[in-house]
Design a protein around this motif. Sequence first.
Motif, PDB file in Angstrom:
ATOM      1  N   LEU A 219      -1.438   6.605  12.234  1.00 54.89           N
ATOM      2  CA  LEU A 219      -1.362   6.324  10.798  1.00 54.89           C
ATOM      3  C   LEU A 219      -2.416   7.075   9.990  1.00 54.89           C
ATOM      4  O   LEU A 219      -2.273   7.256   8.788  1.00 54.89           O
ATOM      5  CB  LEU A 219      -1.519   4.818  10.559  1.00 54.89           C
ATOM      6  CG  LEU A 219      -0.524   3.928  11.297  1.00 54.89           C
ATOM      7  CD1 LEU A 219      -0.836   2.461  11.027  1.00 54.89           C
ATOM      8  CD2 LEU A 219       0.904   4.254  10.875  1.00 54.89           C
ATOM      9  N   ARG A 220      -3.491   7.478  10.671  1.00 59.37           N
ATOM     10  CA  ARG A 220      -4.586   8.113   9.939  1.00 59.37           C
ATOM     11  C   ARG A 220      -4.096   9.398   9.236  1.00 59.37           C
ATOM     12  O   ARG A 220      -4.393   9.618   8.053  1.00 59.37           O
ATOM     13  CB  ARG A 220      -5.719   8.433  10.915  1.00 59.37           C
ATOM     14  CG  ARG A 220      -7.069   8.601  10.267  1.00 59.37           C
ATOM     15  CD  ARG A 220      -8.139   8.939  11.309  1.00 59.37           C
ATOM     16  NE  ARG A 220      -8.331   7.903  12.322  1.00 59.37           N
ATOM     17  CZ  ARG A 220      -9.153   6.867  12.180  1.00 59.37           C
ATOM     18  NH1 ARG A 220      -9.852   6.735  11.077  1.00 59.37           N
ATOM     19  NH2 ARG A 220      -9.274   5.970  13.137  1.00 59.37           N
ATOM     20  N   ASP A 221      -3.334  10.200   9.946  1.00 50.51           N
ATOM     21  CA  ASP A 221      -2.835  11.438   9.339  1.00 50.51           C
ATOM     22  C   ASP A 221      -1.867  11.143   8.196  1.00 50.51           C
ATOM     23  O   ASP A 221      -1.856  11.850   7.184  1.00 50.51           O
ATOM     24  CB  ASP A 221      -2.129  12.290  10.405  1.00 50.51           C
ATOM     25  CG  ASP A 221      -3.133  12.897  11.376  1.00 50.51           C
ATOM     26  OD1 ASP A 221      -4.352  12.868  11.078  1.00 50.51           O
ATOM     27  OD2 ASP A 221      -2.706  13.387  12.443  1.00 50.51           O
ATOM     28  N   LYS A 222      -1.067  10.122   8.415  1.00 50.62           N
ATOM     29  CA  LYS A 222      -0.118   9.718   7.372  1.00 50.62           C
ATOM     30  C   LYS A 222      -0.869   9.406   6.065  1.00 50.62           C
ATOM     31  O   LYS A 222      -0.485   9.863   4.988  1.00 50.62           O
ATOM     32  CB  LYS A 222       0.604   8.460   7.858  1.00 50.62           C
ATOM     33  CG  LYS A 222       2.063   8.361   7.488  1.00 50.62           C
ATOM     34  CD  LYS A 222       2.649   7.136   8.211  1.00 50.62           C
ATOM     35  CE  LYS A 222       4.130   6.992   7.987  1.00 50.62           C
ATOM     36  NZ  LYS A 222       4.678   5.841   8.718  1.00 50.62           N
ATOM     37  N   LEU A 223      -1.943   8.641   6.170  1.00 46.94           N
ATOM     38  CA  LEU A 223      -2.710   8.269   4.980  1.00 46.94           C
ATOM     39  C   LEU A 223      -3.309   9.512   4.327  1.00 46.94           C
ATOM     40  O   LEU A 223      -3.292   9.652   3.097  1.00 46.94           O
ATOM     41  CB  LEU A 223      -3.818   7.276   5.355  1.00 46.94           C
ATOM     42  CG  LEU A 223      -3.336   5.900   5.838  1.00 46.94           C
ATOM     43  CD1 LEU A 223      -4.522   5.064   6.343  1.00 46.94           C
ATOM     44  CD2 LEU A 223      -2.632   5.141   4.724  1.00 46.94           C
ATOM     45  N   LEU A 224      -3.851  10.405   5.134  1.00 45.60           N
ATOM     46  CA  LEU A 224      -4.445  11.621   4.583  1.00 45.60           C
ATOM     47  C   LEU A 224      -3.370  12.490   3.918  1.00 45.60           C
ATOM     48  O   LEU A 224      -3.588  13.039   2.834  1.00 45.60           O
ATOM     49  CB  LEU A 224      -5.162  12.401   5.692  1.00 45.60           C
ATOM     50  CG  LEU A 224      -6.428  11.700   6.233  1.00 45.60           C
ATOM     51  CD1 LEU A 224      -6.948  12.398   7.484  1.00 45.60           C
ATOM     52  CD2 LEU A 224      -7.526  11.641   5.159  1.00 45.60           C
TER      53      LEU A 224
ATOM     54  N   ASP F  71       4.906  -3.834   3.241  1.00 43.09           N
ATOM     55  CA  ASP F  71       4.306  -2.689   3.930  1.00 43.09           C
ATOM     56  C   ASP F  71       2.917  -3.118   4.412  1.00 43.09           C
ATOM     57  O   ASP F  71       2.126  -3.624   3.634  1.00 43.09           O
ATOM     58  CB  ASP F  71       4.193  -1.534   2.923  1.00 43.09           C
ATOM     59  CG  ASP F  71       3.901  -0.204   3.583  1.00 43.09           C
ATOM     60  OD1 ASP F  71       2.882  -0.113   4.304  1.00 43.09           O
ATOM     61  OD2 ASP F  71       4.690   0.726   3.401  1.00 43.09           O
ATOM     62  N   ASN F  72       2.632  -2.917   5.702  1.00 42.04           N
ATOM     63  CA  ASN F  72       1.322  -3.373   6.180  1.00 42.04           C
ATOM     64  C   ASN F  72       0.413  -2.255   6.690  1.00 42.04           C
ATOM     65  O   ASN F  72      -0.572  -2.519   7.375  1.00 42.04           O
ATOM     66  CB  ASN F  72       1.487  -4.480   7.244  1.00 42.04           C
ATOM     67  CG  ASN F  72       1.935  -3.948   8.573  1.00 42.04           C
ATOM     68  OD1 ASN F  72       2.292  -2.788   8.690  1.00 42.04           O
ATOM     69  ND2 ASN F  72       1.906  -4.816   9.581  1.00 42.04           N
ATOM     70  N   ILE F  73       0.702  -1.029   6.298  1.00 43.14           N
ATOM     71  CA  ILE F  73      -0.124   0.072   6.803  1.00 43.14           C
ATOM     72  C   ILE F  73      -1.596  -0.074   6.398  1.00 43.14           C
ATOM     73  O   ILE F  73      -2.497   0.263   7.174  1.00 43.14           O
ATOM     74  CB  ILE F  73       0.440   1.453   6.354  1.00 43.14           C
ATOM     75  CG1 ILE F  73      -0.274   2.566   7.112  1.00 43.14           C
ATOM     76  CG2 ILE F  73       0.350   1.646   4.871  1.00 43.14           C
ATOM     77  CD1 ILE F  73       0.372   3.941   6.939  1.00 43.14           C
ATOM     78  N   MET F  74      -1.866  -0.606   5.209  1.00 43.15           N
ATOM     79  CA  MET F  74      -3.260  -0.675   4.762  1.00 43.15           C
ATOM     80  C   MET F  74      -4.054  -1.753   5.508  1.00 43.15           C
ATOM     81  O   MET F  74      -5.288  -1.716   5.504  1.00 43.15           O
ATOM     82  CB  MET F  74      -3.328  -0.897   3.242  1.00 43.15           C
ATOM     83  CG  MET F  74      -2.674   0.210   2.426  1.00 43.15           C
ATOM     84  SD  MET F  74      -3.045   1.920   2.959  1.00 43.15           S
ATOM     85  CE  MET F  74      -4.803   2.019   2.612  1.00 43.15           C
TER      86      MET F  74
END
Lengths: 232, 232, 232, 232, 232, 232
Positions: A219-224, F71-74
């Motif tokens: 998920l880290r890359d997704k957020l960036l 959405d729970n990514i955060m």
Amino acid sequence: MSNLNAEGRHVVVRSIERADETVIDALAPIGAATVHEAIGRRGYLGPDLKPIQTGAMIAGSAVTVLSHPGDNIMIHAAIEVCRPGDVLVVTTTAASTHGMFGDLLATSLMARGVRGLVMDAAVRDTHDLRAMGFPVWTRHVSCQGTVKATPGSVNVPVSIAGKIINPGDVICADDDGVVVVGRQEAAWALEKSRNRLADEEAKRALFANGELGLDMYGLRDKLLDWGVEFID
Amino acid sequence: MSNLNAEGRHVVVRSIERADETVIDALAPIGAATVHEAIGRRGYLGPDLKPIQTGAMIAGSAVTVLSHPGDNIMIHAAIEVCRPGDVLVVTTTAASTHGMFGDLLATSLMARGVRGLVMDAAVRDTHDLRAMGFPVWTRHVSCQGTVKATPGSVNVPVSIAGKIINPGDVICADDDGVVVVGRQEAAWALEKSRNRLADEEAKRALFANGELGLDMYGLRDKLLDWGVEFID
Amino acid sequence: MSNLNAEGRHVVVRSIERADETVIDALAPIGAATVHEAIGRRGYLGPDLKPIQTGAMIAGSAVTVLSHPGDNIMIHAAIEVCRPGDVLVVTTTAASTHGMFGDLLATSLMARGVRGLVMDAAVRDTHDLRAMGFPVWTRHVSCQGTVKATPGSVNVPVSIAGKIINPGDVICADDDGVVVVGRQEAAWALEKSRNRLADEEAKRALFANGELGLDMYGLRDKLLDWGVEFID
Amino acid sequence: MSNLNAEGRHVVVRSIERADETVIDALAPIGAATVHEAIGRRGYLGPDLKPIQTGAMIAGSAVTVLSHPGDNIMIHAAIEVCRPGDVLVVTTTAASTHGMFGDLLATSLMARGVRGLVMDAAVRDTHDLRAMGFPVWTRHVSCQGTVKATPGSVNVPVSIAGKIINPGDVICADDDGVVVVGRQEAAWALEKSRNRLADEEAKRALFANGELGLDMYGLRDKLLDWGVEFID
Amino acid sequence: MSNLNAEGRHVVVRSIERADETVIDALAPIGAATVHEAIGRRGYLGPDLKPIQTGAMIAGSAVTVLSHPGDNIMIHAAIEVCRPGDVLVVTTTAASTHGMFGDLLATSLMARGVRGLVMDAAVRDTHDLRAMGFPVWTRHVSCQGTVKATPGSVNVPVSIAGKIINPGDVICADDDGVVVVGRQEAAWALEKSRNRLADEEAKRALFANGELGLDMYGLRDKLLDWGVEFID
Amino acid sequence: MSNLNAEGRHVVVRSIERADETVIDALAPIGAATVHEAIGRRGYLGPDLKPIQTGAMIAGSAVTVLSHPGDNIMIHAAIEVCRPGDVLVVTTTAASTHGMFGDLLATSLMARGVRGLVMDAAVRDTHDLRAMGFPVWTRHVSCQGTVKATPGSVNVPVSIAGKIINPGDVICADDDGVVVVGRQEAAWALEKSRNRLADEEAKRALFANGELGLDMYGLRDKLLDWGVEFID
């Protein structure tokens, strides 16, 4: 609109098809949330159907009731068509807070091997129901009594919280609420659920060791990529 | 509109008539739903007044309070007029989620022999209230504190969920909620309730043996008369 | 609990006392909020009873109905006892969203000189009701139809939003909602309301000239006494 | 928790900074939904704050009020600090349905050039408010009167529907509800909003010509990538 | 659970069957409440779907959408399959208050001859929608914007307020809300509705002449049979 | 509107200041209602955030999350910045009933020493969460699953029930709900809370002995001053 009650006729459908008993029994201990996820985040009957007990986990075949609000005559009509392993699902033609179900009806259902009740109105005698060990998921608890004055239907398609329940669909319920699985999807749902359980078990060990979902799921890359800024 | 607070005056009525004590005590273990049914499906204070505990069954004489929302001064005024065997019934002039009642007020009520609280707003200190064994039925649980800045009345007719509660009426409450019985109807209500209990006991045995309500109540013919179709 | 329906009997009370007609007529144009304030901030039937039209201002004598939810037979029973100048007030024994009232019943009420409807459930045919000029205050609008299968009562005390309405009480309603005035308080309420209107008229001129409520009501000292800090 | 009311003190802050007047005025006719989208889908005060009129579109500087429920004394305190171009924003320390505001307070605000009211409780005299042309967005309409017995604060940060409103922030409101823009973001928000308006204008012409969003936004490939099946 | 999205696949069904156009057009002016009654008090989508305008009366064929909450990509996918005379019916997999639809989408639908929108979440740009004459029935009005990030389905069975809507069913909507008629029942529903209209017309004249429903429907004997007491 | 997410950017703030650990730990056993009262009846996050367990009493430093609904990514992004002694506080940009959090995320938080969760949407796996001893306060319980498709922010100011929560503020939670204390007020809040506890202890003894609040607080004169009439 279903063909079954076409042209406004009220019906009691005595015979329904049910899913395979071993499949149903295997779904019970998996848990409603896992089944819901496994089948594609479908079938959840919403946060307002709450258990009156804690710890019950059941699965069974839906026998459906569509009642006039404030009237429980069709529950009596439904009991006759229930078989061991069924779950009674009661809905009303308009929103209702009536206590349509209590310890006498529970006694009758237990005598027929019914595994639980899903009630889209209210139940009463909750202290007795808990003591009897008859599990109930309900929108409300209410003393308010009902009449037996207006017809309805048994074993027609009904709907709760935007989800359609056909007679014979599989009901899975626990502390998180109620999930419906299509009768013909039951075996597939069981397989999917078992896969998910295994996957969750593996992840649980990693999480317990301090690994992060951010890394495990990439998920880290997704957020960036989305431009989320990490600030110290 | 009551004569008691005619022309907008606030009053504290110190003396009220109560029902016979032995009748009240006999109503407690019968259960709210049964009493409600027995007196003609009347007096239920609705599904939104919920117990904060499980298993409590009480009956007592209503001492009523009408408060400004967010203000609990009139509860203090009411305590003075409470007697052993009473139940305090608190309402507000408009909807309120304030935590008007906590463990100190419960201590004060228990010291006077009050049997429980019916609160049409909110209570707090619920952990302590459960530990103290002081039973409460309430619309909300809330920390939100109150002031003592605006007058109200004690022992005037009040209303919850469309049911009127006169001072001295009998409050019956259990896990299913709260039912009010008119003071002068109490003995009649007890008799009716006992009859109903006996009737239910007989039916319970039949249901446990697998007999159907459809037959016991003669509902099958009713459904056919209405044109309900039985389909195999 | 009322004496009228003691021991669970259903009644239709044909004759009720009403307040003085000239007093009622004089209350209509004053406005619900002003009457409510003038009588000591009492009698407001809550923010959930809303008009289906704008601009109507009525006052009339309450003819009350207590119905089973989803059943409108008692409205028919009530119409017979309505007289010119009345307002029909319909409640149900439990919460209901049924459309219990439509254009045919409005036609019937208008033929008897009834001034409006207060409905603690739902109405339908709202487009027609507005076209007919029959004013309605209601909790819901709904198509959902009703049956005529269960008895209720006419002209017993009822309650909405915690306020008690006795038959013959005066109903005042406008765009802000519905206020009930005790029958025997009506003349006093009119006097109080007229005083308040005059007082408001004087204040309105001052406010329009830029004077502050803080000064007019002496609130500035109150705030300072309470320790409110004024910060620049 | 704000520094301003640290340690529980109540304050009235007389002087606040405001955004540029020409920016504020230019935001008014853009519309709340467009401004909300343009600033990154932020600042919407939720679907429960509804206009009592149709067609009003305003923008102004927030003067904020935090009141005890059922008490309107702090509205009076706030009026003194209002300036032309302001919008009064009233909140309560707990949920309230009281009619805290009516035609007299509106007269007072209009005399000071205030452009409208955002009320997180209730207003009354709605018929008069519409006639006066004073625009109001409110959670409820209610006759229920208030007292002046408990202090609160003026021009402290408040919150509605999970969005924080600082004194001097820009309020934009129309038929769709209320959006708050940070004071220091106002010029940026205006630029963004104008860009969005131009973009929407171009798209509107395309849509009117029958072009599909599926093609304009490249959504068809996205759906196929996700595995959505198109079935004839 | 529908076969169409069995095993969790998302689908866009391009071709659906529709009812006869002349039948649909004839249902429009009859009114939702009358159609609902005529077909046996079925198909009403509940009191929470409200029109944003007054006076619109429409009928059309349902094109259904099932969306992730806060996401409107599937509305774009649905527009492509709409034909003149359709009504778009949008639901979400869980409760949502997002403003999923505004003036641009309405422009697109009008360009395709779509007659209106039924939205089980929220719309925005309501001022523009009213000005454009595009009729909308919706649960909420909200500025809150959406994303286009998660798939859903078009033309699968959906459900609102416990009623099932299949693609191609007939939607009838007016000021009282929305009623769904099964596609294959449409002609029968029209006939029934016309009979009911004629019957109501005859009764209206009688009511206007002061005749009582109590007599017309033979209710007086029913009440006496039930033991209702008439008291003078 | 916060500076942190000015101009619509999404941020994850990794480092926040926290209150003194010994102060936080000392606040835990005091109880949410007492802390709320002691700091001036502030900071209560409302009656709709309910514990899924009974008996838990915690205090910790808020790590805040602002998510897109459903959405729970955060939440995953937030876990990385949590430290022992923290409490995760999750909000959404619009109302949501999604089950955003379950036993896997709880496992991850427990591995990092997080003390509990405050969720302004829903959780699932409640049976497991109770078994694991991970305390949760939540608006809803729901199976409904989420996606990971839309960004949000971590450690920005958020708001629940009209109260603002800054990252690093102290969260106090028990059976009555959740109270937030400003980070810089924590030591002062602890002192005030201890004073209040001592004061309550003294009063409790008096109440248990039958003394009346009416006398202890000097309320009798206040009531008489207001004109409340005491009637025998």
